[in-house]
Design a protein around this motif. Structure first.
Motif, PDB file in Angstrom:
ATOM      1  N   VAL A 113      90.756  -7.271  -7.510  1.00 53.30           N
ATOM      2  CA  VAL A 113      91.320  -5.960  -7.177  1.00 53.30           C
ATOM      3  C   VAL A 113      90.235  -5.056  -6.595  1.00 53.30           C
ATOM      4  CG1 VAL A 113      92.412  -3.886  -8.100  1.00 53.30           C
ATOM      5  CG2 VAL A 113      93.158  -6.143  -8.896  1.00 53.30           C
ATOM      6  N   ASN A 115      87.660  -5.901  -5.068  1.00 56.96           N
ATOM      7  CA  ASN A 115      87.299  -6.408  -3.736  1.00 56.96           C
ATOM      8  C   ASN A 115      88.435  -6.226  -2.738  1.00 56.96           C
ATOM      9  OD1 ASN A 115      84.686  -7.212  -4.413  1.00 56.96           O
ATOM     10  ND2 ASN A 115      85.347  -9.246  -5.058  1.00 56.96           N
ATOM     11  N   GLU A 116      89.396  -5.370  -3.099  1.00 57.58           N
ATOM     12  CA  GLU A 116      90.528  -5.030  -2.233  1.00 57.58           C
ATOM     13  C   GLU A 116      91.349  -6.257  -1.846  1.00 57.58           C
ATOM     14  OE1 GLU A 116      89.242  -2.621   1.021  1.00 57.58           O
ATOM     15  OE2 GLU A 116      88.287  -1.133  -0.269  1.00 57.58           O
ATOM     16  N   ARG A 121      94.053 -10.486   1.547  1.00 59.40           N
ATOM     17  CA  ARG A 121      94.701  -9.352   2.205  1.00 59.40           C
ATOM     18  C   ARG A 121      93.965  -9.014   3.484  1.00 59.40           C
ATOM     19  NH1 ARG A 121      94.201  -3.790   2.821  1.00 59.40           N
ATOM     20  NH2 ARG A 121      92.128  -3.892   1.904  1.00 59.40           N
ATOM     21  N   SER A 123      92.412  -6.656   6.113  1.00 65.08           N
ATOM     22  CA  SER A 123      91.775  -5.352   5.906  1.00 65.08           C
ATOM     23  C   SER A 123      92.548  -4.206   6.540  1.00 65.08           C
ATOM     24  CB  SER A 123      90.336  -5.366   6.455  1.00 65.08           C
ATOM     25  OG  SER A 123      90.339  -5.657   7.841  1.00 65.08           O
ATOM     26  N   VAL A 126      97.849  -2.230   3.961  1.00 67.55           N
ATOM     27  CA  VAL A 126      97.822  -1.677   2.608  1.00 67.55           C
ATOM     28  C   VAL A 126      99.086  -2.120   1.893  1.00 67.55           C
ATOM     29  CG1 VAL A 126      97.845   0.435   1.237  1.00 67.55           C
ATOM     30  CG2 VAL A 126      96.467   0.323   3.314  1.00 67.55           C
ATOM     31  N   ALA A 144      94.151  -0.871  -9.724  1.00 67.99           N
ATOM     32  CA  ALA A 144      94.676  -1.013  -8.362  1.00 67.99           C
ATOM     33  C   ALA A 144      95.079   0.324  -7.764  1.00 67.99           C
ATOM     34  CB  ALA A 144      95.869  -1.966  -8.366  1.00 67.99           C
ATOM     35  N   VAL A 147      92.021   1.735  -6.188  1.00 64.49           N
ATOM     36  CA  VAL A 147      91.590   0.992  -5.005  1.00 64.49           C
ATOM     37  C   VAL A 147      92.555   1.221  -3.843  1.00 64.49           C
ATOM     38  CG1 VAL A 147      91.123  -1.313  -4.073  1.00 64.49           C
ATOM     39  CG2 VAL A 147      90.446  -0.756  -6.415  1.00 64.49           C
ATOM     40  N   PHE A 148      93.853   1.328  -4.174  1.00 63.78           N
ATOM     41  CA  PHE A 148      94.891   1.513  -3.164  1.00 63.78           C
ATOM     42  C   PHE A 148      95.689   2.786  -3.469  1.00 63.78           C
ATOM     43  CE2 PHE A 148      94.313  -3.145  -3.524  1.00 63.78           C
ATOM     44  CZ  PHE A 148      93.888  -3.415  -2.217  1.00 63.78           C
ATOM     45  N   SER A 151      99.361   3.027  -2.353  1.00 66.69           N
ATOM     46  CA  SER A 151     100.330   2.030  -2.806  1.00 66.69           C
ATOM     47  C   SER A 151     101.137   2.567  -3.982  1.00 66.69           C
ATOM     48  CB  SER A 151      99.620   0.740  -3.234  1.00 66.69           C
ATOM     49  OG  SER A 151      98.901   0.175  -2.170  1.00 66.69           O
TER      50      SER A 151
END
Length: 299
Positions: A113, A115-116, A121, A123, A126, A144, A147-148, A151
């Motif tokens: 997570v 590390n995106e 995923r 880059s 999203v 998460a 990180v997002f 979302s």
């Protein structure tokens, strides 16, 4: 217990020695007795766990000694995990409330997570909707959410007590507008093809391993650990449900720990990818929806 020294550095050392002498098991987010000792001493004094080295030669407050002694008794005699003693745990850069309503946050999925979701995923995309299933206290989903931030995050668990803790952590992270919690039996309420990413740390401890777990794990909810003779009671159901819930190109990150061999044996014609994790941990596999469709076709 009668400590006669007063600097933090000396108390770190003496507490570490007591933990080592008691041979406590370090498996709940702390690497060793040294790290656990630091956490207990700082928490007893009301200091943040990320205090810098400048605290080493400061004087430990006398009024905090009874608290520290109680913490050490709880750790060495009762074998409580540190997170349950001090009421908090860290996963990556995030702090969470922690108590016996849910497992102590420690899933190695956190590294992916952070590390995106690379390399699974792109880059430039999203995830619109991320689900943390069997969320416990909600640590993976909330990680998460940081990180997002764009979302939508859904935390799902069948255990009302765990979900109450997750709700407290949503408030702690001020994420009520982005993160919702739903009481559910795995992924059953989800509409078909509505999720981009599923983070799954279900119960996966098999019966032989449950029988020999260190005492520290027995303070955690048994139903969040035990998963039948081979550890896969819920995993098979989760794989089927994830196939339906994920969008085309969607991703399931699944942790099965020591039950990885049983999972491979259950699907002998499918080649699982086991993620190599720099921060430690094992038994994490990454499956796209297309992988899941192939897996379902290969009993």
């Amino acid at each position: 217990m009668g400590f006669t020294v007063s600097s933090y550095s000396t108390l770190f050392a003496s507490t570490e020695a007591l933990l080592a002498a008691a041979d406590v098991w370090c498996g709940h987010g702390y690497i060793d007795h040294h790290d656990e000792a630091i956490a207990l001493v700082l928490a007893a004094a009301g200091q943040p766990l990320d205090s810098d080295a400048g605290i080493l030669n400061q004087t430990f407050p006398e009024q905090a000694r009874p608290t520290l002694e109680r913490f050490i008794r709880q750790r060495t005699e009762e074998r409580l995990p540190v997170a349950y003693i001090i009421g908090e745990a860290w996963l990556g850069p995030c702090r969470f409330r922690a108590d016996a309503r849910a497992l102590v946050p420690r899933s190695p999925i956190a590294e992916i997570v952070l590390n995106e979701l690379a390399p699974w995923r792109s880059s430039d995309t999203v995830p619109q909707h991320i689900v943390d299933v069997c969320c416990g206290g909600g640590s993976l989903g909330l990680l998460a959410s940081h990180v997002f931030p764009d979302s939508r995050i859904t935390l799902m668990d069948i255990d009302a007590r765990a979900l109450a803790l997750a709700t407290e952590n949503i408030k702690l992270h001020d994420k009520a507008e982005q993160v919702q919690s739903i009481r559910a039996d795995l992924l059953s309420p989800l509409a078909p093809q509505c999720v981009d990413v599923i983070l799954a740390n279900p119960p996966y401890v098999d019966a032989p391993e449950m029988a020999v777990l260190p005492q520290e794990y027995l303070h955690e909810p048994r139903h969040a650990l035990a998963a039948g003779e081979d550890g896969l009671d819920l995993v098979h159901v989760l794989l089927r449900q994830a196939t339906d819930a994920l969008k085309p190109g969607g991703l399931l990150l699944l942790e099965v720990g020591n039950s990885w061999e049983a999972l491979e044996a259950a699907y002998p014609r499918f080649d699982f990818i086991w993620v190599e994790l720099e921060s430690g941990g094992y038994g994490v596999t990454a499956l796209t929806r297309e992988d899941l469709l192939r897996l379902a076709a290969k009993p």
